[in-house]
Write an enzyme that holds these catalytic residues in place. Structure first.
Site, PDB file in Angstrom:
ATOM      1  N   GLU A 122       0.742  -0.980  -0.063  1.00  0.00           N
ATOM      2  CA  GLU A 122       0.098   0.006   0.001  1.00  0.00           C
ATOM      3  C   GLU A 122       0.955   1.265   0.151  1.00  0.00           C
ATOM      4  OE1 GLU A 122      -2.459  -1.205   3.255  1.00  0.00           O
ATOM      5  OE2 GLU A 122      -4.057  -1.284   1.881  1.00  0.00           O
ATOM      6  N   GLU A 142      -3.133 -10.181   4.069  1.00  0.00           N
ATOM      7  CA  GLU A 142      -4.183  -9.887   4.914  1.00  0.00           C
ATOM      8  C   GLU A 142      -5.240 -10.999   5.099  1.00  0.00           C
ATOM      9  OE1 GLU A 142      -3.049  -7.605   2.828  1.00  0.00           O
ATOM     10  OE2 GLU A 142      -2.927  -5.838   3.431  1.00  0.00           O
TER      11      GLU A 142
HETATM   12  C1  1HE Z   1       7.001  -7.947  12.212  1.00  0.00           C
HETATM   13  C2  1HE Z   1       6.141  -7.842  10.980  1.00  0.00           C
HETATM   14  C3  1HE Z   1       5.097  -7.201  10.971  1.00  0.00           C
HETATM   15  C4  1HE Z   1       8.038  -8.983  10.624  1.00  0.00           C
HETATM   16  N1  1HE Z   1       4.573  -6.765  12.207  1.00  0.00           N
HETATM   17  N2  1HE Z   1       6.633  -7.309  13.410  1.00  0.00           N
HETATM   18  N3  1HE Z   1       2.152  -8.277   7.084  1.00  0.00           N
HETATM   19  C5  1HE Z   1       2.599  -9.863   7.032  1.00  0.00           C
HETATM   20  O1  1HE Z   1       1.790 -10.473   7.085  1.00  0.00           O
HETATM   21  C6  1HE Z   1       4.059  -9.926   6.810  1.00  0.00           C
HETATM   22  C7  1HE Z   1       4.620 -10.367   8.111  1.00  0.00           C
HETATM   23  N4  1HE Z   1       6.213 -10.632   8.141  1.00  0.00           N
HETATM   24  C8  1HE Z   1       6.650 -11.526   7.217  1.00  0.00           C
HETATM   25  O2  1HE Z   1       5.965 -12.452   6.757  1.00  0.00           O
HETATM   26  C9  1HE Z   1       7.879 -11.983   7.414  1.00  0.00           C
HETATM   27  O3  1HE Z   1       8.453 -11.194   8.722  1.00  0.00           O
HETATM   28  C10 1HE Z   1       8.891 -11.369   6.386  1.00  0.00           C
HETATM   29  C11 1HE Z   1       8.728 -11.993   5.127  1.00  0.00           C
HETATM   30  C12 1HE Z   1       8.755  -9.972   5.993  1.00  0.00           C
HETATM   31  C13 1HE Z   1      10.351 -11.472   6.697  1.00  0.00           C
HETATM   32  O4  1HE Z   1      10.589 -12.694   6.939  1.00  0.00           O
HETATM   33  P1  1HE Z   1      11.991 -12.993   7.965  1.00  0.00           P
HETATM   34  O5  1HE Z   1      12.174 -14.283   8.050  1.00  0.00           O
HETATM   35  O6  1HE Z   1      13.237 -12.034   7.522  1.00  0.00           O
HETATM   36  O7  1HE Z   1      11.715 -12.176   9.197  1.00  0.00           O
HETATM   37  P2  1HE Z   1      10.819 -12.759  10.841  1.00  0.00           P
HETATM   38  O8  1HE Z   1      11.652 -13.710  11.559  1.00  0.00           O
HETATM   39  O9  1HE Z   1       9.582 -13.037  10.151  1.00  0.00           O
HETATM   40  O10 1HE Z   1      10.747 -11.357  11.366  1.00  0.00           O
HETATM   41  C14 1HE Z   1      11.723 -10.824  12.064  1.00  0.00           C
HETATM   42  C15 1HE Z   1      11.027  -9.617  12.986  1.00  0.00           C
HETATM   43  O11 1HE Z   1      10.453  -8.920  12.501  1.00  0.00           O
HETATM   44  C16 1HE Z   1      10.493 -10.419  14.140  1.00  0.00           C
HETATM   45  O12 1HE Z   1      10.604  -9.675  15.074  1.00  0.00           O
HETATM   46  P3  1HE Z   1      11.331 -10.360  16.445  1.00  0.00           P
HETATM   47  O13 1HE Z   1      11.134  -9.156  17.588  1.00  0.00           O
HETATM   48  O14 1HE Z   1      10.755 -11.425  16.823  1.00  0.00           O
HETATM   49  O15 1HE Z   1      12.897 -10.251  15.783  1.00  0.00           O
HETATM   50  C17 1HE Z   1       8.919 -10.336  13.706  1.00  0.00           C
HETATM   51  O16 1HE Z   1       7.791 -10.184  14.521  1.00  0.00           O
HETATM   52  C18 1HE Z   1       9.098  -8.779  12.873  1.00  0.00           C
HETATM   53  N5  1HE Z   1       8.159  -8.343  11.808  1.00  0.00           N
HETATM   54  N6  1HE Z   1       7.084  -8.625  10.050  1.00  0.00           N
HETATM   55  C19 1HE Z   1       5.422  -6.769  13.168  1.00  0.00           C
HETATM   56  N7  1HE Z   1       4.297  -6.797  10.032  1.00  0.00           N
HETATM   57  C20 1HE Z   1      -3.544  -0.748   7.470  1.00  0.00           C
HETATM   58  S1  1HE Z   1      -3.802  -2.577   6.886  1.00  0.00           S
HETATM   59  C21 1HE Z   1      -2.378  -3.248   6.467  1.00  0.00           C
HETATM   60  C22 1HE Z   1      -2.721  -4.623   6.742  1.00  0.00           C
HETATM   61  C23 1HE Z   1      -1.652  -5.477   6.567  1.00  0.00           C
HETATM   62  O17 1HE Z   1      -0.467  -4.856   6.381  1.00  0.00           O
HETATM   63  S2  1HE Z   1      -1.755  -7.155   6.663  1.00  0.00           S
HETATM   64  C24 1HE Z   1       0.087  -7.775   6.259  1.00  0.00           C
HETATM   65  C25 1HE Z   1       1.065  -7.732   7.348  1.00  0.00           C
END
Ligand code: 1HE
Length: 268
Positions: A122, A142
């Site tokens: 977005e 989402e």
């Molecule tokens: C996060 C987030 C997040 C990572 N919010 N903390 N978005 C998603 O569904 C995508 C979610 N994220 C992922 O699928 C993966 O994290 C990634 C593909 C982006 C990266 O993978 P990777 O293996 O490099 O990282 P990881 O081990 O999953 O995450 C590393 C850290 O980033 C970890 O935090 P830590 O403190 O445990 O080390 C994760 O929690 C953090 N992290 N992504 C919070 N999204 C206005 S409405 C909009 C609606 C949406 O956007 S829905 C889609 C959300």
């Protein structure tokens, strides 16, 4: 009158000004994959609200770490346990930030890499130009998270790729990457090398245009898309009346007339 932007005010964004008027705004929470928490959204609102009056000629929106942006901060959202009204108001701040980008009149070029997902897509779709590298991939997870888009995807991503592809992405979690993503319109450029470098080149090119021309290109086109064809044609004539008679354009027109200006040629 130009506005000063205090670059030290930003915590989740790194903001750098270059001498040629190109500014680089870098999402700077790589440990959280640049997930958009409410504070980052406020910083985006602040920066992009000030940008049009700060003499900025073009903006490159970049990211630290391997991923452009993981979308909504799901952990913050989980912990905050928001009410419907609270989340609605949060979404309106996202819209405020992204509308300032799209309608602000300053070219915004996004340098994409890794995940450009959910709210990250977005954000990217509010930029005027998207450059992807070989690591870049796009998705709208989402549906899988029990959520819905709230940062303008229903409008901007649908506009880029069409309703059926947008719905498919949300229903099935389909991922697009590589040349296919360009062919569909998710990005305009794909590079073998660094998307940041390519985005900087494009930003420097755009920065050479007159600011009033860029203002029209990066605000009027979007506004006109929201109008009827009749009103858009009227608005186009009015905008062209202002832009095409600007005194600063006279030197460029004179250079064309005396044959010193570069001609438009096909690529080699
Ligand atoms: C996060 C987030 C997040 C990572 N919010 N903390 N978005 C998603 O569904 C995508 C979610 N994220 C992922 O699928 C993966 O994290 C990634 C593909 C982006 C990266 O993978 P990777 O293996 O490099 O990282 P990881 O081990 O999953 O995450 C590393 C850290 O980033 C970890 O935090 P830590 O403190 O445990 O080390 C994760 O929690 C953090 N992290 N992504 C919070 N999204 C206005 S409405 C909009 C609606 C949406 O956007 S829905 C889609 C959300």
């Amino acid at each position: 009158m130009t506005l000063e932007i205090d670059r030290t005010r930003f915590a989740n964004l790194a903001v750098d000004a270059h001498e040629d008027g190109v500014w680089v705004v870098t999402l700077n929470r790589p440990a959280k994959r640049n997930a958009l928490d409410s504070h980052t959204i406020e910083e985006l609102v602040e920066f992009f609200s000030a940008a049009p009056r700060a003499g900025i000629r073009a903006i490159v929106l970049a990211a630290n770490g391997d991923h452009f942006c993981a979308g909504l901060d799901l952990v913050e959202h989980h912990q905050a346990d928001r009410s419907p009204a609270e989340f609605m108001h949060l979404c309106m701040r996202w819209h405020e930030a992204f509308n300032k980008m799209e309608y602000g009149g300053v070219p915004v070029i996004a340098a994409l890499k890794g995940a450009v997902v959910g709210g990250g897509l977005e954000l990217a779709s509010a930029a005027h130009i998207r450059v992807m590298d070989q690591t870049t991939y796009f998705a709208l997870p989402e549906g899988q998270r029990g959520l819905f888009t709230g940062g303008g995807a229903t409008i901007r991503v649908t506009d880029l790729i069409g309703k059926s592809r947008m719905i498919d992405m949300m229903l099935t979690g389909r991922v697009y990457q590589g040349q296919e993503a360009v062919d569909l319109g998710l990005a305009q450029y794909i590079t073998e090398g660094s998307s940041l470098e390519r985005a900087m080149e494009l930003a420097r090119k755009a920065a050479q245009n007159l600011p009033l021309s860029n203002f029209a290109i990066c605000s009027a086109v979007s506004h006109m898309q929201n109008m009827s064809a009749l009103d858009a044609a009227y608005a186009e004539a009015v905008v062209a009346g202002v832009v095409n008679t600007q005194p600063d354009a006279r030197a460029r027109l004179a250079a064309f007339a005396d044959k010193s200006a570069a001609r438009v040629r096909p690529n080699n």
